[in-house]
Design a protein around this motif. Structure first.
Motif, mmCIF file in Angstrom:
data_model
loop_
_atom_site.group_PDB
_atom_site.id
_atom_site.type_symbol
_atom_site.label_atom_id
_atom_site.label_comp_id
_atom_site.label_asym_id
_atom_site.label_seq_id
_atom_site.Cartn_x
_atom_site.Cartn_y
_atom_site.Cartn_z
ATOM 1 N N PHE A 1 0.867 -1.190 0.000
ATOM 2 C CA PHE A 1 0.000 0.000 0.000
ATOM 3 C C PHE A 1 0.904 1.240 0.000
ATOM 4 C CE2 PHE A 1 -2.006 -3.488 2.306
ATOM 5 C CZ PHE A 1 -3.174 -3.666 1.599
ATOM 6 N N ASP B 1 1.470 -1.081 -4.973
ATOM 7 C CA ASP B 1 0.256 -0.267 -4.847
ATOM 8 C C ASP B 1 -0.605 -0.523 -6.075
ATOM 9 O OD1 ASP B 1 -0.483 2.404 -2.974
ATOM 10 O OD2 ASP B 1 -1.567 2.259 -4.884
ATOM 11 N N LEU B 2 -1.910 -0.452 -5.889
ATOM 12 C CA LEU B 2 -2.817 -0.616 -7.034
ATOM 13 C C LEU B 2 -2.625 0.503 -8.042
ATOM 14 C CD1 LEU B 2 -6.349 -1.391 -5.548
ATOM 15 C CD2 LEU B 2 -4.988 -2.870 -7.041
ATOM 16 N N ASP C 1 -0.215 -3.556 -8.476
ATOM 17 C CA ASP C 1 -1.035 -4.772 -8.387
ATOM 18 C C ASP C 1 -1.682 -4.824 -7.007
ATOM 19 O OD1 ASP C 1 -2.154 -7.212 -9.022
ATOM 20 O OD2 ASP C 1 -0.271 -8.109 -9.704
ATOM 21 N N ASP C 2 -2.571 -5.788 -6.834
ATOM 22 C CA ASP C 2 -3.283 -5.948 -5.574
ATOM 23 C C ASP C 2 -2.381 -6.665 -4.556
ATOM 24 O OD1 ASP C 2 -5.024 -6.986 -3.508
ATOM 25 O OD2 ASP C 2 -6.693 -6.554 -4.864
ATOM 26 N N VAL C 3 -2.190 -6.040 -3.415
ATOM 27 C CA VAL C 3 -1.304 -6.604 -2.381
ATOM 28 C C VAL C 3 -1.696 -8.048 -2.038
ATOM 29 C CG1 VAL C 3 -0.728 -6.420 0.089
ATOM 30 C CG2 VAL C 3 -0.653 -4.394 -1.360
ATOM 31 N N ASP D 1 0.405 -0.532 5.713
ATOM 32 C CA ASP D 1 -0.365 0.665 6.066
ATOM 33 C C ASP D 1 -1.537 0.759 5.092
ATOM 34 O OD1 ASP D 1 -1.264 3.142 6.927
ATOM 35 O OD2 ASP D 1 0.205 4.255 5.753
ATOM 36 N N SER E 1 -11.140 -0.224 0.161
ATOM 37 C CA SER E 1 -10.801 0.065 -1.238
ATOM 38 C C SER E 1 -11.382 -1.023 -2.121
ATOM 39 C CB SER E 1 -9.284 0.145 -1.448
ATOM 40 O OG SER E 1 -8.712 -1.146 -1.427
#
Ligand SMILES: C[S@@+](CC[C@H](N)C(=O)[O-])C[C@H]1O[C@@H](n2cnc3c(N)ncnc32)[C@H](O)[C@@H]1O
Length: 302
Positions: free
Chosen positions: A141, A162-163, A190-192, A212, A217
């Motif tokens: 994030f 991060d996205l 990308d998605d964590v 964090d 989202s």
């Protein structure tokens, strides 16, 4: 009690090469100094006007003349968030600027949406990260990668997730602002929750991990992220990637998660992962009243 930053504290920030800090906090508004500019965040027009009057008195007292004053409305719903508006200063000037925090430089953009680029309540966590001298840092994030900048400055290889590709581009720019080359640093949009299992399958490990996440989202494929539901899963995945002795920062703005709740989540995740850990707290922020700002917990995994 005077809720405006004292002239002594203002001078102390300048002495430590920090010009991004709170100057005022009330239940209805707060005011931040961001380099040459000031940002008022307010819940109503009346609160904004009251903060503006107080700001004029405060700037005269400490001898600071802001180049511009911006204001942003704090809506109840995140979906209603908007960019700050200019209240005073040159409307033709660029909406981008640079702030300093303990000698490091970070880009600010007042036209990039609700958040302008640096979460100042993470100052002590960034400083603590610096003292850890990480070797391999995973920044999830990552937003504009401020933790990665600190890690890189301290000599780490970094992976920022991060996205938002745009936020990671700003992260790369923050490396440039600090004269940091990008070799040894990865930025992945990308998605964590998808990436962490992939890193585990590849056998990657890290000695410092930053968690964090936002309160809410929409992740890859419209999947919902809700921190209160997924914090334990996130921690469990992070523990799989932690090479002991390792440090994990767990931080949230979610009002439903206080520090005891973070500790409970961490204890549970440690138990499931059959790992041992100790908690560590960073110093209170001198410019934030107690209870304001993100709730955070450092976990030392052994
Ligand atoms: C609270 S900010 C993080 C702030 C950052 N740690 C800092 O101190 O600058 C949340 C970030 O998480 C990103 N994000 C939200 N959901 C995500 C997800 N599922 N995977 C990856 N990034 C996500 C958002 O794009 C946003 O940049």
């Amino acid at each position: 009690m005077n809720r405006w930053l004292s002239p002594e504290m203002f001078a102390a920030f300048a002495a430590e090469q920090t010009n991004a800090h709170r100057v005022f906090t009330s239940p209805q508004s707060w005011v931040e100094r961001l380099g040459e500019d000031v940002l008022i965040s307010h819940k109503s027009d009346a609160a904004r006007d009251e903060a503006l009057t107080g700001l004029r008195e405060w700037t005269a007292r400490v001898g600071f003349a802001p180049a511009r004053i911006f204001a942003r409305f704090l809506p109840r719903q995140n979906a209603e968030r908007v960019s700050p508006v200019l209240l005073a200063g040159d409307p033709a000037a660029t909406l981008e600027s640079v702030v300093l925090e303990r000698g490091l430089r970070y880009g600010i953009a007042f036209n990039a949406g609700y958040a302008s680029g640096l979460f100042i309540d993470q100052r002590e966590n960034r400083s603590f990260l610096r003292t850890l001298a990480p070797r391999r840092l995973l920044n999830t994030f990552a937003y504009t990668c401020s933790f990665s900048v600190v890690g890189a400055q301290a000599g780490a290889e970094t992976l920022s997730l991060d996205l938002s590709k745009k936020s990671l581009d700003r992260g790369r720019a923050n490396f440039g602002l600090n004269g940091l080359a990008l070799d040894g640093h990865r930025f992945l949009a990308d998605d964590v929750m998808d990436v962490l299992p992939r890193l585990q399958r590849r056998g990657e490990t890290f000695d410092v991990l930053i968690l964090d996440p936002p309160t809410f989202s929409l992740g890859a494929g419209g999947r919902r992220w809700r921190v209160e539901d997924q914090i334990e899963d996130l921690l469990r995945l992070a523990l799989e990637l932690a090479a002991p002795p390792a440090w994990i920062l767990l931080s949230t703005n979610c009002t439903k998660l206080d520090r005891p709740a973070l500790e409970r989540a961490a204890r549970y995740a440690l138990k499931v992962a059959r790992r041992r850990g100790e908690f560590h707290a960073t110093p209170a922020l001198p410019d934030f009243p107690a209870g304001e700002g993100a709730r955070t917990l450092w976990l030392r995994v052994t």
